[in-house]
Design a protein around this motif. Structure first.
Motif, PDB file in Angstrom:
ATOM      1  N   LEU A 304       8.019 -24.451   3.714  1.00  0.00           N
ATOM      2  CA  LEU A 304       8.548 -24.257   1.402  1.00  0.00           C
ATOM      3  C   LEU A 304       8.304 -24.480   0.356  1.00  0.00           C
ATOM      4  CD1 LEU A 304      12.059 -23.229   2.758  1.00  0.00           C
ATOM      5  CD2 LEU A 304       9.769 -22.183   3.656  1.00  0.00           C
ATOM      6  N   ASP A 305       7.669 -25.966  -0.058  1.00  0.00           N
ATOM      7  CA  ASP A 305       7.339 -26.261  -1.460  1.00  0.00           C
ATOM      8  C   ASP A 305       6.404 -24.941  -2.142  1.00  0.00           C
ATOM      9  OD1 ASP A 305       8.529 -28.251  -0.317  1.00  0.00           O
ATOM     10  OD2 ASP A 305       6.699 -29.892  -0.159  1.00  0.00           O
ATOM     11  N   GLY A 306       7.005 -25.179  -3.262  1.00  0.00           N
ATOM     12  CA  GLY A 306       6.219 -24.318  -4.512  1.00  0.00           C
ATOM     13  C   GLY A 306       6.159 -22.929  -3.954  1.00  0.00           C
ATOM     14  N   MET A 307       7.085 -21.920  -2.926  1.00  0.00           N
ATOM     15  CA  MET A 307       7.319 -20.900  -3.159  1.00  0.00           C
ATOM     16  C   MET A 307       8.014 -20.435  -4.109  1.00  0.00           C
ATOM     17  SD  MET A 307       7.687 -20.034   1.305  1.00  0.00           S
ATOM     18  CE  MET A 307       7.820 -18.820   0.887  1.00  0.00           C
ATOM     19  N   ASP A 308       7.789 -18.827  -3.910  1.00  0.00           N
ATOM     20  CA  ASP A 308       8.912 -18.044  -4.949  1.00  0.00           C
ATOM     21  C   ASP A 308       9.454 -17.601  -4.561  1.00  0.00           C
ATOM     22  OD1 ASP A 308       9.600 -16.427  -7.174  1.00  0.00           O
ATOM     23  OD2 ASP A 308       8.139 -14.830  -7.601  1.00  0.00           O
ATOM     24  N   PRO A 309      10.539 -18.221  -5.436  1.00  0.00           N
ATOM     25  CA  PRO A 309      12.445 -17.689  -4.418  1.00  0.00           C
ATOM     26  C   PRO A 309      12.659 -16.819  -5.077  1.00  0.00           C
ATOM     27  CG  PRO A 309      13.035 -18.901  -6.458  1.00  0.00           C
ATOM     28  CD  PRO A 309      11.157 -19.250  -6.530  1.00  0.00           C
ATOM     29  N   THR A 310      12.396 -15.841  -5.410  1.00  0.00           N
ATOM     30  CA  THR A 310      12.651 -14.085  -5.498  1.00  0.00           C
ATOM     31  C   THR A 310      11.391 -13.775  -4.845  1.00  0.00           C
ATOM     32  OG1 THR A 310      11.667 -13.929  -7.310  1.00  0.00           O
ATOM     33  CG2 THR A 310      13.695 -15.030  -7.389  1.00  0.00           C
ATOM     34  N   SER A 311      10.675 -13.697  -3.834  1.00  0.00           N
ATOM     35  CA  SER A 311      10.073 -13.767  -3.324  1.00  0.00           C
ATOM     36  C   SER A 311      10.071 -13.144  -1.789  1.00  0.00           C
ATOM     37  CB  SER A 311       8.069 -14.853  -2.948  1.00  0.00           C
ATOM     38  OG  SER A 311       8.525 -15.424  -1.990  1.00  0.00           O
ATOM     39  N   ALA A 312       9.706 -11.864  -1.178  1.00  0.00           N
ATOM     40  CA  ALA A 312      10.043 -11.200   0.072  1.00  0.00           C
ATOM     41  C   ALA A 312       9.474 -12.839   1.270  1.00  0.00           C
ATOM     42  CB  ALA A 312       8.756  -9.934  -0.251  1.00  0.00           C
ATOM     43  N   ASP A 313       8.459 -13.080   1.305  1.00  0.00           N
ATOM     44  CA  ASP A 313       8.338 -14.293   2.012  1.00  0.00           C
ATOM     45  C   ASP A 313       9.796 -15.613   2.110  1.00  0.00           C
ATOM     46  OD1 ASP A 313       6.024 -12.903   2.967  1.00  0.00           O
ATOM     47  OD2 ASP A 313       4.776 -14.478   1.890  1.00  0.00           O
ATOM     48  N   PHE A 314       9.700 -15.951   0.764  1.00  0.00           N
ATOM     49  CA  PHE A 314      10.951 -16.968   0.483  1.00  0.00           C
ATOM     50  C   PHE A 314      12.269 -16.809   1.173  1.00  0.00           C
ATOM     51  CE2 PHE A 314      13.751 -19.750  -1.886  1.00  0.00           C
ATOM     52  CZ  PHE A 314      13.694 -20.963  -1.764  1.00  0.00           C
ATOM     53  N   ILE A 315      12.806 -15.070   0.811  1.00  0.00           N
ATOM     54  CA  ILE A 315      13.973 -14.364   1.478  1.00  0.00           C
ATOM     55  C   ILE A 315      14.086 -13.561   2.824  1.00  0.00           C
ATOM     56  CG2 ILE A 315      15.246 -12.229   1.253  1.00  0.00           C
ATOM     57  CD1 ILE A 315      14.352 -12.486  -2.443  1.00  0.00           C
ATOM     58  N   HIS A 316      12.737 -12.884   3.258  1.00  0.00           N
ATOM     59  CA  HIS A 316      12.656 -12.463   4.483  1.00  0.00           C
ATOM     60  C   HIS A 316      13.051 -13.388   5.868  1.00  0.00           C
ATOM     61  CE1 HIS A 316      11.252 -10.358   7.962  1.00  0.00           C
ATOM     62  NE2 HIS A 316      10.820 -11.444   8.310  1.00  0.00           N
ATOM     63  N   LEU A 317      11.860 -15.217   5.206  1.00  0.00           N
ATOM     64  CA  LEU A 317      12.422 -15.921   6.550  1.00  0.00           C
ATOM     65  C   LEU A 317      14.240 -17.077   6.440  1.00  0.00           C
ATOM     66  CD1 LEU A 317       9.146 -18.562   6.039  1.00  0.00           C
ATOM     67  CD2 LEU A 317       9.364 -17.392   7.686  1.00  0.00           C
ATOM     68  N   GLN A 318      14.557 -17.161   5.374  1.00  0.00           N
ATOM     69  CA  GLN A 318      16.199 -17.680   5.453  1.00  0.00           C
ATOM     70  C   GLN A 318      16.301 -16.538   5.581  1.00  0.00           C
ATOM     71  OE1 GLN A 318      17.131 -19.444   1.419  1.00  0.00           O
ATOM     72  NE2 GLN A 318      14.862 -18.421   0.965  1.00  0.00           N
ATOM     73  N   VAL A 319      16.857 -15.080   5.552  1.00  0.00           N
ATOM     74  CA  VAL A 319      17.489 -14.492   6.267  1.00  0.00           C
ATOM     75  C   VAL A 319      17.334 -14.127   8.139  1.00  0.00           C
ATOM     76  CG1 VAL A 319      18.015 -12.137   6.617  1.00  0.00           C
ATOM     77  CG2 VAL A 319      17.231 -12.897   4.260  1.00  0.00           C
ATOM     78  N   GLU A 320      15.647 -14.572   8.324  1.00  0.00           N
ATOM     79  CA  GLU A 320      15.110 -14.001  10.532  1.00  0.00           C
ATOM     80  C   GLU A 320      16.656 -15.476  10.282  1.00  0.00           C
ATOM     81  OE1 GLU A 320      14.718 -10.997  11.606  1.00  0.00           O
ATOM     82  OE2 GLU A 320      15.249 -10.620   9.607  1.00  0.00           O
ATOM     83  N   CYS A 321      16.033 -16.925  10.102  1.00  0.00           N
ATOM     84  CA  CYS A 321      16.634 -18.090   9.922  1.00  0.00           C
ATOM     85  C   CYS A 321      18.582 -17.908  10.384  1.00  0.00           C
ATOM     86  CB  CYS A 321      16.241 -19.116   9.267  1.00  0.00           C
ATOM     87  SG  CYS A 321      14.160 -19.065   9.748  1.00  0.00           S
ATOM     88  N   LEU A 322      18.704 -17.282   8.921  1.00  0.00           N
ATOM     89  CA  LEU A 322      20.279 -17.424   9.151  1.00  0.00           C
ATOM     90  C   LEU A 322      21.062 -16.359  10.515  1.00  0.00           C
ATOM     91  CD1 LEU A 322      22.291 -14.644   7.312  1.00  0.00           C
ATOM     92  CD2 LEU A 322      21.181 -15.548   5.814  1.00  0.00           C
ATOM     93  N   LYS A 323      19.741 -15.645  10.119  1.00  0.00           N
ATOM     94  CA  LYS A 323      20.542 -14.731  11.954  1.00  0.00           C
ATOM     95  C   LYS A 323      20.959 -15.176  12.814  1.00  0.00           C
ATOM     96  CE  LYS A 323      18.383 -10.528   9.866  1.00  0.00           C
ATOM     97  NZ  LYS A 323      17.489  -9.219   9.891  1.00  0.00           N
TER      98      LYS A 323
END
Length: 601
Positions: A304-323
């Protein structure tokens, strides 16, 4: 040469000093806490004063009838500890009793969901064992605001408006306190609650009436609360009053003076998870806190280092893991004094490597997928929400605050404090909301409704039982960095709390944001899993984004199958945070709602 500040824009500065910092969800409480530090108190003295003040100035979000988990690091002891201010259910709170009333869920309002109030005793434990000041020093500001008045915030006024008819028709004791003269108090009015003020003043007077030092005084206050006039008033109210609740019926409470006399707050070791340089500490599974640790255990498998915190990849990974983490919350979490929770397995590398295989980087899951651990857990029957996100619950149910257009969503209060010696504390007090239970007239405040988080089915980790703590959503956080206590943070927000807590941490750790930047950044939350609050429904696949999330991110997340809803530009979370980087003390607070503030020097 340009004189413009080259740093990224933030809504307010990250507070930096060497003396101490306080951040809370209300500016008055922050000022009170900072005043305690200025008078020579430590972080724990300031915490108790801040907590008492929040009960006064945000009565729609917390009160003395509620609950409060706290996590702290005491430099003298060199230990990180959790203080459990979450009272359990009363001795008469059985599934048989509630089923006998024709209920399939514990109501979200009234007297039936009342646990033993946990806040006061927890604050006294903190003051006695970790603080330095006397009770008068830390409770006097709250008494003063109750008796002399404070400016009522807009959302408290709006909350009262939503339940005004309930007060007039069914809860006249609440109308007498919060609608004096049968009028709705306007935002900014100088609001008083002298009966509540007199309750605390009487506790103080009885505490100071005996002999002995500071500790003896605090012990007398604890006894006055749990075995004196406070417990007597609560006992009588629950025994004699039949109160209308969201079931549509009038019910008496089951909480008694004996229940209160038998319970005291406890000190526990935290659960902890190592994530790179950091060790993140949370309360055990009588809260939802370990879902943060499970999210990190899953996310550790991604770069996750350096990823754009408003990008789809950054949000999608977090959402799927939190589920996946929240699915395990439903299947496995419960009071560890009553339920064997397999946390060692749930945080293990092998378990999470297997769970991580379920994350599709291009497609959103619409399923509830708890893990399997032989001999543990239970299956919660899914209740799908039929209504839109806003306004689904009856007035006063759940954990609501009221926004500018009358919508309700999860909320409570939070504070974080670090003093010059490096002591730090984080707390998320909640419950005892003015809109959820009627005022006890002799005391000036209502009871809590945290018991609604239990299930009335047998055999689940979250099944109701006497003496059992509900699996609360309240969840303060503390992290060490490179082996040293580093940061405390948290947020109001019901089920969203540990989503926003994780987002903040990842933005700080992987995106290089300072505390204020990480709070200000566009945020989001998932409603995929069952709500912890009445009526306990889920909205599979629903992802609510703040309006400032880029349009291309919104489009891509929809393309991946998320049921995206876009909210207002500043509508997600009320985080605060504080950190220690010797010699610096830093703090930040959320601008959303225009109440939170950080202070320090």
């Amino acid at each position: 040469m340009s004189l413009i500040n080259p740093n990224p824009f933030t809504t307010r500065p990250e507070i930096v000093g060497t003396f101490g910092v306080v951040a809370s969800t209300h500016w008055i409480a922050t000022a009170v806490g900072m005043g305690i530090l200025e008078r020579g108190g430590n972080a724990f003295d300031a915490a108790v004063a801040t907590a008492f003040t929040l009960q006064v100035v945000e009565p729609h979000l917390c009160g003395p009838g509620g609950d409060a988990p706290l996590i702290l690091h005491d430099t003298r002891r060199g230990k990180t500890e959790v203080i459990c201010g979450q009272g359990p259910m009363p001795a008469r709170a059985t599934i048989t009793h509630y089923r006998g009333l024709g209920l399939d869920l514990i109501p979200g309002t009234g007297l039936l969901p009342a646990c033993i109030p946990g806040t006061f005793d927890a604050y006294m434990l903190v003051l006695r064992d970790y603080g330095t000041m006397r009770l008068r020093d830390v409770i006097s500001p709250a008494i003063g605001y109750l008796q002399n008045g404070f400016p009522l915030v807009e959302r408290a006024s709006a909350t009262i408006a939503t339940v005004a008819q309930q007060f007039r028709t069914h809860w006249p004791t609440s109308a007498a306190v919060f609608m004096p003269g049968d009028a709705l108090p306007k935002p900014g009015v100088l609001f008083r609650n002298p009966t509540f003020g007199n309750t605390y003043a009487r506790i103080l007077a009885e505490a100071e009436a005996g002999s002995g030092g500071r500790e003896a005084e605090i012990e007398r206050a604890r006894k006055t609360w749990s075995q004196g006039f406070v417990a007597a008033a609560i006992d009588q109210f629950c025994r004699t009053q039949e109160i209308m609740d969201v079931s549509g019926r009038r019910n008496r409470g089951v909480l008694s003076g004996d229940d209160m006399a038998r319970w005291q707050a406890t000190v526990e070791a935290p659960l902890a998870y190592d994530y790179g340089r950091y060790t993140v500490c949370k309360a055990h599974t009588w809260t939802q806190g370990p879902v943060v640790l499970q999210q990190l255990a899953l996310l550790k498998g991604y770069d996750l280092d350096g990823m754009d915190p408003t990008s789809a990849d950054f949000i999608h990974l977090q959402v799927e893991c939190l589920k996946l983490a929240y699915a395990d919350r439903e299947a496995f979490y419960g009071d560890p004094a009553h339920v064997d929770v397999p946390m060692r397995t749930l945080l293990s590398d092998a378990y999470n490597a297997d769970r991580r295989k379920l994350v599709d980087p291009r497609h959103a899951s619409l399923e509830q997928r708890p893990g399997e651990v032989d001999g543990y857990g239970g299956v919660v029957k899914l209740r799908r929400a039929d209504s839109a996100r806003l306004g689904v619950a009856a007035s006063g149910a759940g954990e609501p605050t009221v926004g500018r257009v009358g919508q309700t969503s999860g909320d409570t209060v939070h504070f974080d404090i670090v003093d010059r010696d490096g002591n730090m504390i984080s707390a998320t007090p909640s419950g005892g909301w003015l809109q959820s239970s009627p005022v006890i007239p002799e005391l000036g405040f209502p009871l809590g409704t945290r018991g609604q988080m239990f299930w009335l089915e047998e055999g689940l980790p979250g099944s109701l039982a006497p003496g059992k703590r509900p699996r609360s959503t309240l969840t303060p956080t503390l992290a060490h960095r490179d082996g040293e206590p580093y940061m405390v943070w948290g947020s109001p927000g019901g089920d969203q709390q540990d989503q926003w807590v994780t987002q903040f941490f990842l933005r700080h750790v992987h995106c290089g944001m300072n505390l204020q930047e990480a709070i200000d950044a566009p945020a989001w939350h998932s409603e995929h899993f069952p709500s912890s609050f009445w009526p306990r429904t889920a909205r599979p696949g629903v992802l609510v984004l703040e309006g400032r999330v880029p349009a291309e991110t919104v489009a891509e997340l929809r393309k991946r199958g998320h049921e995206v809803e876009v909210g207002e530009a500043w509508s997600e979370g009320r985080l605060t945070a504080a950190s220690r980087e010797d010699p610096w003390r830093k703090a930040a607070a959320n601008p959303r709602g225009m109440q939170g503030y950080a202070a320090g020097r």
